[in-house]
Write a protein that holds these residues in place. Structure first.
Motif, PDB file in Angstrom:
ATOM      1  N   VAL A 112      17.209  24.609  64.284  1.00 38.19           N
ATOM      2  CA  VAL A 112      16.571  25.697  63.522  1.00 38.19           C
ATOM      3  C   VAL A 112      17.600  26.490  62.710  1.00 38.19           C
ATOM      4  O   VAL A 112      17.402  26.703  61.505  1.00 38.19           O
ATOM      5  N   PRO A 113      18.719  26.943  63.311  1.00 37.77           N
ATOM      6  CA  PRO A 113      19.731  27.649  62.494  1.00 37.77           C
ATOM      7  C   PRO A 113      20.297  26.786  61.368  1.00 37.77           C
ATOM      8  O   PRO A 113      20.578  27.299  60.282  1.00 37.77           O
ATOM      9  N   LEU A 114      20.457  25.472  61.635  1.00 39.43           N
ATOM     10  CA  LEU A 114      20.977  24.582  60.604  1.00 39.43           C
ATOM     11  C   LEU A 114      20.004  24.488  59.426  1.00 39.43           C
ATOM     12  O   LEU A 114      20.420  24.544  58.256  1.00 39.43           O
ATOM     13  N   ALA A 115      18.720  24.377  59.729  1.00 37.76           N
ATOM     14  CA  ALA A 115      17.705  24.309  58.666  1.00 37.76           C
ATOM     15  C   ALA A 115      17.693  25.608  57.860  1.00 37.76           C
ATOM     16  O   ALA A 115      17.599  25.585  56.620  1.00 37.76           O
ATOM     17  N   ILE A 116      17.809  26.749  58.543  1.00 41.16           N
ATOM     18  CA  ILE A 116      17.839  28.051  57.848  1.00 41.16           C
ATOM     19  C   ILE A 116      19.080  28.154  56.964  1.00 41.16           C
ATOM     20  O   ILE A 116      19.016  28.658  55.834  1.00 41.16           O
ATOM     21  N   ALA A 117      20.217  27.652  57.466  1.00 43.00           N
ATOM     22  CA  ALA A 117      21.469  27.688  56.695  1.00 43.00           C
ATOM     23  C   ALA A 117      21.344  26.880  55.407  1.00 43.00           C
ATOM     24  O   ALA A 117      21.792  27.326  54.344  1.00 43.00           O
ATOM     25  N   PHE A 118      20.719  25.721  55.497  1.00 42.53           N
ATOM     26  CA  PHE A 118      20.544  24.900  54.294  1.00 42.53           C
ATOM     27  C   PHE A 118      19.567  25.548  53.318  1.00 42.53           C
ATOM     28  O   PHE A 118      19.726  25.434  52.101  1.00 42.53           O
ATOM     29  N   LEU A 119      18.564  26.253  53.841  1.00 38.43           N
ATOM     30  CA  LEU A 119      17.632  26.977  52.971  1.00 38.43           C
ATOM     31  C   LEU A 119      18.366  28.089  52.220  1.00 38.43           C
ATOM     32  O   LEU A 119      18.174  28.278  51.012  1.00 38.43           O
ATOM     33  N   VAL A 120      19.234  28.816  52.935  1.00 42.20           N
ATOM     34  CA  VAL A 120      20.030  29.877  52.309  1.00 42.20           C
ATOM     35  C   VAL A 120      20.943  29.288  51.231  1.00 42.20           C
ATOM     36  O   VAL A 120      21.081  29.852  50.133  1.00 42.20           O
ATOM     37  N   LEU A 121      21.568  28.132  51.538  1.00 43.18           N
ATOM     38  CA  LEU A 121      22.443  27.477  50.557  1.00 43.18           C
ATOM     39  C   LEU A 121      21.652  27.084  49.312  1.00 43.18           C
ATOM     40  O   LEU A 121      22.128  27.275  48.180  1.00 43.18           O
ATOM     41  N   LEU A 122      20.450  26.561  49.511  1.00 44.08           N
ATOM     42  CA  LEU A 122      19.622  26.151  48.383  1.00 44.08           C
ATOM     43  C   LEU A 122      19.274  27.361  47.513  1.00 44.08           C
ATOM     44  O   LEU A 122      19.332  27.293  46.271  1.00 44.08           O
ATOM     45  N   LEU A 123      18.924  28.471  48.153  1.00 45.88           N
ATOM     46  CA  LEU A 123      18.599  29.691  47.408  1.00 45.88           C
ATOM     47  C   LEU A 123      19.830  30.207  46.657  1.00 45.88           C
ATOM     48  O   LEU A 123      19.722  30.684  45.517  1.00 45.88           O
ATOM     49  N   TYR A 124      21.001  30.096  47.276  1.00 43.54           N
ATOM     50  CA  TYR A 124      22.245  30.526  46.630  1.00 43.54           C
ATOM     51  C   TYR A 124      22.505  29.708  45.368  1.00 43.54           C
ATOM     52  O   TYR A 124      22.842  30.252  44.306  1.00 43.54           O
ATOM     53  N   ILE A 125      22.311  28.386  45.479  1.00 45.58           N
ATOM     54  CA  ILE A 125      22.540  27.500  44.330  1.00 45.58           C
ATOM     55  C   ILE A 125      21.533  27.793  43.216  1.00 45.58           C
ATOM     56  O   ILE A 125      21.867  27.713  42.034  1.00 45.58           O
ATOM     57  N   VAL A 126      20.307  28.149  43.605  1.00 49.29           N
ATOM     58  CA  VAL A 126      19.279  28.457  42.607  1.00 49.29           C
ATOM     59  C   VAL A 126      19.638  29.715  41.823  1.00 49.29           C
ATOM     60  O   VAL A 126      19.572  29.741  40.584  1.00 49.29           O
ATOM     61  N   PHE A 127      20.052  30.794  42.525  1.00 51.91           N
ATOM     62  CA  PHE A 127      20.195  32.093  41.876  1.00 51.91           C
ATOM     63  C   PHE A 127      21.620  32.443  41.438  1.00 51.91           C
ATOM     64  O   PHE A 127      21.788  33.316  40.591  1.00 51.91           O
ATOM     65  N   LYS A 128      22.615  31.760  41.979  1.00 51.11           N
ATOM     66  CA  LYS A 128      23.992  32.111  41.664  1.00 51.11           C
ATOM     67  C   LYS A 128      24.312  32.072  40.167  1.00 51.11           C
ATOM     68  O   LYS A 128      24.872  33.028  39.611  1.00 51.11           O
ATOM     69  N   PRO A 129      23.965  30.978  39.441  1.00 48.89           N
ATOM     70  CA  PRO A 129      24.288  30.945  38.006  1.00 48.89           C
ATOM     71  C   PRO A 129      23.584  32.018  37.186  1.00 48.89           C
ATOM     72  O   PRO A 129      24.034  32.355  36.097  1.00 48.89           O
ATOM     73  N   PHE A 130      22.465  32.565  37.704  1.00 47.36           N
ATOM     74  CA  PHE A 130      21.754  33.607  36.964  1.00 47.36           C
ATOM     75  C   PHE A 130      22.482  34.953  37.022  1.00 47.36           C
ATOM     76  O   PHE A 130      22.313  35.797  36.137  1.00 47.36           O
ATOM     77  N   ILE A 131      23.284  35.136  38.080  1.00 54.20           N
ATOM     78  CA  ILE A 131      23.913  36.452  38.263  1.00 54.20           C
ATOM     79  C   ILE A 131      25.414  36.446  37.996  1.00 54.20           C
ATOM     80  O   ILE A 131      26.037  37.487  38.011  1.00 54.20           O
ATOM     81  N   SER A 132      25.980  35.283  37.767  1.00 54.75           N
ATOM     82  CA  SER A 132      27.411  35.247  37.439  1.00 54.75           C
ATOM     83  C   SER A 132      27.696  34.064  36.547  1.00 54.75           C
ATOM     84  O   SER A 132      27.114  33.004  36.701  1.00 54.75           O
ATOM     85  N   LYS A 133      28.590  34.245  35.611  1.00 53.05           N
ATOM     86  CA  LYS A 133      28.971  33.181  34.700  1.00 53.05           C
ATOM     87  C   LYS A 133      29.830  32.152  35.415  1.00 53.05           C
ATOM     88  O   LYS A 133      30.644  32.491  36.268  1.00 53.05           O
ATOM     89  N   ALA A 134      29.657  30.898  35.037  1.00 53.95           N
ATOM     90  CA  ALA A 134      30.485  29.826  35.605  1.00 53.95           C
ATOM     91  C   ALA A 134      31.924  30.034  35.194  1.00 53.95           C
ATOM     92  O   ALA A 134      32.225  30.392  34.066  1.00 53.95           O
TER      93      ALA A 134
END
Length: 623
Positions: A443-465
């Protein structure tokens, strides 16, 4: 950052073609290497299971997957053509080192899952055609390592020709299978209308999507398109994008035909005869002759399976090398990379088959495709971000409509995968005798991957590469410029690898030649692309290396040294002698990191091979 597939980067010329047909033909090839990943043995397992259990009703899933694949592969090709980076390199520039390590790990899992399908498919094909037991068949698959090395040394066009020949074998085999099976065309057309019979069909459907839209193909395509050299003007880039889209459309539709043919074959033979549980490739092969009334049906089936396994294993290996080099900037010997990849697949296959028997291979194949599907989001989402970035894409970013379509595809895939994971974990928790262990691990591993996926989705919107800047600079080296030294060498060649070894190599060269000698600085691009495409490669890493060599030349020229530069491509033990033997040099100086033994096997050794290929003295200076 190095060139993608440096061995073959830019090795296919597309310019100066006399007709439009020849120009289009020059661009054709990369998508066919991609297409074999869409018809590998993992697809066979999901297609057979879908056709035997649900008839023609999941044909629409294949069609939808093919449309998704065409969109995503065109985005991947666009990234490589415009930015001259592959997907792994672009990720390395954008995300932090920690995130990139996780993305690399997930990509390697996808490669291992893909290779597992190829190993099992090849072994099954060998077993069906020659009667060799599965375990021995799995061990035989190690030998295709050497076929890949042979093909890559012959150049990308010969590799593409070999793959296209295997694709032709698969296609022709299934044309005859369709003639034998005589499917009900009205039901085939009805199968293109979306429907989902039950929960079990959803699992198969997700497997089909995972088997069709393959994450490693997104990395591979963004690299393979860089094998073509073309006019880098806006018009030239537009033309390259157009021709590569045509290439992708033809190749992926051929893959769709093969996948649809497998599912239709299963529906027309097994489902129609009430054999709803045929999910194993071996069972499908066994029942084809009595059901279709010809001995050629199972033979063609096995031949096509071997061709599918062999072709997809070649492209899977190339993808593995691209991922390792792109994310980690780590290059190891191609044969070592191939054997490591193959062993990762062979070991679990041998263990599972030894314990549970050959009957579980079909379940293993379907599981491998579900794993691929679960990894898709972590490759698709960064890709969409990159090709939507106006600054990164230099005006060739995708439009709003394409962005919306891409995000819809990504959302469908992520939601389907999330449901699959949720249902699986829920089932484990309900049936487990020790649910607390699952709550503390899975369960924690699945939650961690969900958090990573959300980070990848929103990270480029809030900071320039962050912009990729090569961290090596000649100005960081401590070089000794003694004008009092009068060396006896007049023409000195110095091999550079853009590391700390350059410092000792250059200082030693100055002692031999002094300020009056002429110095030729040599650097070799060693990526997979350069090995296949040679001097015709045009990518981001080539530009960076040329820039660094220019900095070396400018810095040394300011100090009063006469300097020229040479950029080679491929294996250093071949490229350096070629440059040396064409020149009139007195001595070659090169630094070395001094690794021996096992590290030589992993990373390769240049010195021992090099000294036998040149006729001038070689000075080796240990760093």
């Amino acid at each position: 950052m190095g060139k993608s597939l440096e061995e073959v980067h830019g090795s296919v010329a597309t310019q100066n073609k006399k007709s439009v047909f020849r120009k289009i033909l020059a661009f054709f090839g990369p998508a066919y290497l991609i297409s074999v990943g869409y018809m590998d043995p993992g697809n066979w397992a999901t297609d057979i299971a879908g056709g035997s259990q649900f008839g023609y009703s999941l044909l629409w899933v294949l069609l939808m997957s093919n449309i998704m694949a065409l969109l995503l592969q065109s985005l991947s090709a666009r990234l490589g053509i415009v930015t001259q980076r592959d997907l792994a390199q672009a990720s390395r520039e954008t995300y932090s080192k920690f995130i990139n390590y996780i993305l690399y790990f997930l990509a390697e899992i996808a490669i291992a899952a893909c290779d597992l399908a190829e190993v099992l498919g090849m072994a099954i094909g060998i077993n069906l055609l020659f009667g060799i037991p599965m375990i021995e068949g799995v061990m035989i698959t190690v030998l295709d390592t050497f076929l890949l090395l042979f093909l890559i040394n012959k150049g990308i066009r010969k590799m593409e020709a070999f793959i296209i020949a295997l694709v032709a074998v698969i296609g022709i085999s299934f044309i005859f299978e369709m003639i034998f099976a005589q499917p009900e065309m009205d039901k085939v057309l009805l199968g293109l209308i979306p429907s989902m019979p039950n929960e079990a069909a959803l699992y198969i459907a997700i497997g089909i999507i995972g088997a069709t839209v393959m994450p490693h193909n997104l990395y591979l395509h963004s690299s393979l398109v860089q094998t073509r050299t073309f006019d880098r003007s806006n018009a030239g880039i537009k033309q390259a994008l157009k021709y590569n889209f045509i290439d992708s459309t033809i190749a992926l539709n051929l893959a769709f035909f093969v996948n649809a043919a497998i599912l239709i074959l299963a529906a027309a033979t097994f489902y129609r005869n009430g054999m709803f549980q045929v999910a194993e490739i071996q069972d499908a092969h066994q029942f084809l002759e009595p059901l279709l009334g010809t001995k050629w049906a199972p033979v063609l089936f096995a031949v096509a399976l071997i061709a599918a396994g062999q072709s997809s294993t070649i492209t899977g290996t190339l993808a593995g090398q691209i991922i390792m080099e792109g994310y980690l900037n780590l290059r190891i010997q191609p044969w070592v990379r191939r054997i490591i990849t193959r062993l990762i697949a062979i070991v679990p296959a041998v263990i599972v088959i030894s314990i549970f028997g050959e009957g579980v291979t079909g379940k293993l194949l379907i599981l491998s495709q579900v794993i691929l599907s679960l990894q898709l989001g972590f490759a698709i989402i960064p890709l969409i971000h990159f090709v939507s970035d106006k600054s990164k894409m230099k005006g060739f970013h995708i439009g709003k409509v394409t962005q919306i379509a891409s995000w819809v595809v990504a959302t469908i895939i992520v939601i389907l995968n999330a449901k699959l994971v949720f249902d699986e974990i829920k089932g484990w928790l309900e049936t487990s005798q020790n649910p607390l262990l699952l709550w503390l691990t899975v369960v924690p591993l699945a939650i961690a991957f969900l958090v990573l996926l959300l980070y990848i989705v929103f990270k480029p919107f809030i900071s320039k590469a962050k912009i990729d800047i090569q961290n090596h600079s000649p100005h960081n080296l401590k070089l000794e410029f003694s004008k009092s030294v009068k060396g006896d060498k007049k023409n000195v060649a110095v091999a550079l690898d853009f590391s700390s070894a350059d410092e000792v190599a250059l200082n030693s060269a100055f002692e031999l030649g002094g300020v009056d000698a002429k110095y030729t600085l040599i650097h070799v691009q060693e990526s997979v692309g350069a090995m296949i495409y040679g001097e015709n490669i045009e990518d981001h890493e080539t530009l960076i290396d040329e820039k660094i060599l220019k900095e070396y030349k400018e810095m040394l020229s300011e100090k009063g040294f006469a300097v020229e530069t040479k950029l080679g491509f491929g294996n250093p033990d071949k490229a350096i002698p070629e440059i040396i033997n064409k020149g009139n040099f007195d001595v070659l100086v090169m630094g070395t990191h001094g690794h021996t033994g096992f590290r030589d096997l992993i990373f390769g050794t240049t010195v021992d091979k090099l000294r036998h290929k040149i006729s001038i003295p070689l000075l080796i200076v240990k760093n």
